[in-house]
Design a protein around this motif. Sequence first.
Motif, PDB file in Angstrom:
ATOM      1  N   GLY A   1       0.800  -1.230   0.000  1.00 15.38           N
ATOM      2  CA  GLY A   1       0.000   0.000   0.000  1.00 15.38           C
ATOM      3  C   GLY A   1       0.821   1.261   0.000  1.00 15.38           C
ATOM      4  N   PHE A   2       0.159   2.358   0.355  1.00 14.20           N
ATOM      5  CA  PHE A   2       0.711   3.702   0.176  1.00 14.20           C
ATOM      6  C   PHE A   2       0.494   4.534   1.440  1.00 14.20           C
ATOM      7  CE2 PHE A   2      -0.702   1.897  -3.794  1.00 14.20           C
ATOM      8  CZ  PHE A   2       0.399   2.075  -4.603  1.00 14.20           C
ATOM      9  N   GLY A   3       1.072   5.738   1.454  1.00 13.69           N
ATOM     10  CA  GLY A   3       0.858   6.642   2.569  1.00 13.69           C
ATOM     11  C   GLY A   3      -0.605   7.057   2.695  1.00 13.69           C
TER      12      GLY A   3
ATOM     13  N   SER B   1       2.071  -2.039  -5.685  1.00 13.59           N
ATOM     14  CA  SER B   1       2.752  -1.895  -4.385  1.00 13.59           C
ATOM     15  C   SER B   1       3.163  -3.269  -3.852  1.00 13.59           C
ATOM     16  CB  SER B   1       1.873  -1.142  -3.385  1.00 13.59           C
ATOM     17  OG  SER B   1       1.016  -2.024  -2.687  1.00 13.59           O
ATOM     18  N   LYS B   2       2.324  -4.260  -4.102  1.00 11.98           N
ATOM     19  CA  LYS B   2       2.682  -5.613  -3.641  1.00 11.98           C
ATOM     20  C   LYS B   2       3.853  -6.177  -4.453  1.00 11.98           C
ATOM     21  CE  LYS B   2      -0.362  -8.577  -2.412  1.00 11.98           C
ATOM     22  NZ  LYS B   2      -1.524  -9.435  -2.159  1.00 11.98           N
TER      23      LYS B   2
ATOM     24  N   HIS C   1       5.710   4.866   3.405  1.00 17.75           N
ATOM     25  CA  HIS C   1       5.619   3.541   2.777  1.00 17.75           C
ATOM     26  C   HIS C   1       6.715   3.387   1.728  1.00 17.75           C
ATOM     27  CE1 HIS C   1       1.921   2.824   4.842  1.00 17.75           C
ATOM     28  NE2 HIS C   1       1.625   1.767   4.131  1.00 17.75           N
ATOM     29  N   GLY C   2       7.870   3.992   2.010  1.00 14.44           N
ATOM     30  CA  GLY C   2       8.902   4.095   0.978  1.00 14.44           C
ATOM     31  C   GLY C   2       9.597   2.802   0.631  1.00 14.44           C
ATOM     32  N   LEU C   3       9.505   1.788   1.484  1.00 11.10           N
ATOM     33  CA  LEU C   3      10.247   0.574   1.128  1.00 11.10           C
ATOM     34  C   LEU C   3       9.600  -0.115  -0.070  1.00 11.10           C
ATOM     35  CD1 LEU C   3      11.446  -0.750   4.588  1.00 11.10           C
ATOM     36  CD2 LEU C   3      12.657   0.563   2.884  1.00 11.10           C
ATOM     37  N   ASN C   4       8.312  -0.435   0.033  1.00 14.72           N
ATOM     38  CA  ASN C   4       7.694  -1.091  -1.138  1.00 14.72           C
ATOM     39  C   ASN C   4       7.632  -0.136  -2.333  1.00 14.72           C
ATOM     40  OD1 ASN C   4       5.053   0.153  -1.713  1.00 14.72           O
ATOM     41  ND2 ASN C   4       4.422  -0.545   0.254  1.00 14.72           N
ATOM     42  N   THR C   5       7.322   1.150  -2.063  1.00 15.99           N
ATOM     43  CA  THR C   5       7.042   2.035  -3.210  1.00 15.99           C
ATOM     44  C   THR C   5       8.313   2.480  -3.953  1.00 15.99           C
ATOM     45  OG1 THR C   5       6.821   3.883  -1.668  1.00 15.99           O
ATOM     46  CG2 THR C   5       4.789   2.880  -2.435  1.00 15.99           C
ATOM     47  N   THR C   6       9.463   2.539  -3.250  1.00 19.50           N
ATOM     48  CA  THR C   6      10.695   2.856  -3.998  1.00 19.50           C
ATOM     49  C   THR C   6      11.052   1.674  -4.907  1.00 19.50           C
ATOM     50  OG1 THR C   6      11.995   2.119  -2.093  1.00 19.50           O
ATOM     51  CG2 THR C   6      11.745   4.497  -2.379  1.00 19.50           C
TER      52      THR C   6
ATOM     53  N   VAL D   1     -11.765   5.846  10.487  1.00 16.76           N
ATOM     54  CA  VAL D   1     -10.670   4.886  10.505  1.00 16.76           C
ATOM     55  C   VAL D   1      -9.442   5.571   9.935  1.00 16.76           C
ATOM     56  CG1 VAL D   1      -9.841   2.728   9.561  1.00 16.76           C
ATOM     57  CG2 VAL D   1     -12.211   2.969  10.244  1.00 16.76           C
ATOM     58  N   PRO D   2      -8.338   5.532  10.670  1.00 12.10           N
ATOM     59  CA  PRO D   2      -7.207   6.343  10.256  1.00 12.10           C
ATOM     60  C   PRO D   2      -6.516   5.795   9.028  1.00 12.10           C
ATOM     61  CG  PRO D   2      -6.687   5.029  12.148  1.00 12.10           C
ATOM     62  CD  PRO D   2      -8.119   4.771  11.866  1.00 12.10           C
ATOM     63  N   LYS D   3      -5.661   6.660   8.500  1.00  7.94           N
ATOM     64  CA  LYS D   3      -4.914   6.259   7.324  1.00  7.94           C
ATOM     65  C   LYS D   3      -3.993   5.120   7.695  1.00  7.94           C
ATOM     66  CE  LYS D   3      -4.770  11.051   6.039  1.00  7.94           C
ATOM     67  NZ  LYS D   3      -5.188  11.717   7.233  1.00  7.94           N
ATOM     68  N   LEU D   4      -3.884   4.144   6.812  1.00 15.79           N
ATOM     69  CA  LEU D   4      -2.908   3.076   7.043  1.00 15.79           C
ATOM     70  C   LEU D   4      -1.558   3.601   6.658  1.00 15.79           C
ATOM     71  CD1 LEU D   4      -4.711  -0.059   5.806  1.00 15.79           C
ATOM     72  CD2 LEU D   4      -3.950   0.496   8.084  1.00 15.79           C
ATOM     73  N   THR D   5      -0.986   4.383   7.534  1.00 14.46           N
ATOM     74  CA  THR D   5       0.257   5.014   7.144  1.00 14.46           C
ATOM     75  C   THR D   5       1.286   4.775   8.211  1.00 14.46           C
ATOM     76  OG1 THR D   5       1.255   7.075   6.513  1.00 14.46           O
ATOM     77  CG2 THR D   5      -0.456   7.195   8.159  1.00 14.46           C
TER      78      THR D   5
END
Length: 481
Positions: A81-83, A105-106, A367-372, A475-479
């Motif tokens: 996912g994402f920020g 992202s996956k 979420h920089g690990l998956n997204t980079t 429900v908060p952001k999954l960030t």
Amino acid sequence: MSALETAIYGSSVFAATAVLPPARAPLALDLDVDVCVIGGGLAGLTAAREVARRGWSVAVLEASRVAWNASGRNTGFVLPGFGQSPEIIVERVGLDHAKALWALSKAGLAYIRETIREHEIAADASDGWLYVSKTDRRDDMQAEAELLQALGSDVDVLSTAQVRSKLKTPYYFQAIDFPEAFNIHPLNYALALARLAEEAGVRIFEETPVLSIDPAGVRKRVVTSSARVRAAHIVLAGNVHLGRVMPDISQTLLPIRTYVVATRPLGEKLGEAIEYRGSVSDTDWADNHYRIVDDRLVWSGRMTTWDADPWRFAKGLRRDIRRVYPQLGDIEIEYAWTGTLGNAVHRMPQIGEVINGVWLASGFGGHGLNTTAMAGNMIARAIVEGDTAWRLFLPFEMIWAGGMLGRGVAQASYWTYRTKERFAARASRQAERERQRDAEKTARNVPRSAKPPVGDLRQRVRDKRAKQVASRKRVPKLTKD
Ligand SMILES: Cc1cc2nc3c(=O)[nH]c(=O)nc-3n(C[C@H](O)[C@H](O)[C@H](O)COP(=O)(O)OP(=O)(O)OC[C@H]3O[C@@H](n4cnc5c(N)ncnc54)[C@H](O)[C@@H]3O)c2cc1C
């Protein structure tokens, strides 16, 4: 680690346990390559490696040492996912488009897992991520999990009892369990990625800040203080440090500092308090992200939009730990560090071709690990093979981040959020305690008054109030930033 290396990589538990390679030489002579990557963080290194693996010539220009900033200083949670929260992404682009983004992202997450496995990188740590709620809201968590499942994530909702059997604190209620997430030694991974890029043919130059670029024409020019690079493509992977190279782009990122501490080894009491071996984030979106690393608790939070000494926040983070896990007693902090991540206003990555032959890979947030990994692969495929998957990010255009005013607003909304969240959490715990007291009374058969059940009425009012406070915050952001 030498004092100089500590100054570069920060006083982090990851830097202390990494084997740092010797510094690479700066660029000294003019160079002609197919692709010039500006920035030796995870985004730049992944893009460079993937372009070189396709047979093209690549140079990476890094202003300092590779992975000295966010890429080597993060807490190593590799999440899908994402920020931005899944709800808002779906609202913005629709379910099918959001599913395609989620799949990308996956793929980023899978790239890291495969790279670590295939090259036996000493970075693999533990599996799983729990996203725990500090308020009692099973229905919201269930709805969030269903949306994540619809997007293609393999998640489950854990009940309060299940959560508390893993995390021994009354502070938490339900959680979303992400078994597909995993946790790494971030600096070892980034350093290994640089080595793998070099093995694929990439030339990396450290201590080589890029001063300007001339993007006109087929062969673009990249200027450093010592030499120039000519390239058919430029990849801008400088995160918040890109600065004057392309000011219009730099101004679309909000720099966010997060602070991290690692305790001294805590022995058995740590395992007794936290039985879960994955990482944990609670619903204070900028606070309370943690995991066990060896025998230490690594805990991050307390964002600021300005620079500050991480030791200034160590006491506050220690208080946060003790608030959630008082049974850990008088803990000592051994490492404290900080790093800067970049958030776009829409909290989604900025990926794409900004000028003919000039590519941007930035704004990866928490979420920089998956997204980079995702962006590096996507840009390499776009440059070499003409792949157009990056166009899926076009709805997330570049927006000015508001300069100093934007930073002030971001800081104020963090403080406001945090205060509201704390009140809501307190109300939930209070309601729970009162429910328990009433249940105990009933179990002991304490005779109830023949009068109307005032206690019950009061309880209903309290429950209603707690629910209202909890529902004020969606429900908060999954960030993770
Ligand atoms: C404390 C902290 C904890 C985090 N935890 C997590 C986590 O658990 N999970 C997760 O997914 N994400 C996490 N993140 C976010 C993640 O680390 C980042 O999103 C990601 O590393 C960004 O990578 P990047 O390559 O874009 O940027 P960086 O790592 O910042 O790299 C950019 C590089 O570009 C170089 N550069 C910039 N301008 C120039 C120039 N003009 N010339 C030459 N070089 C230049 C810089 O020197 C720098 O090395 C965290 C971040 C922080 C700070």
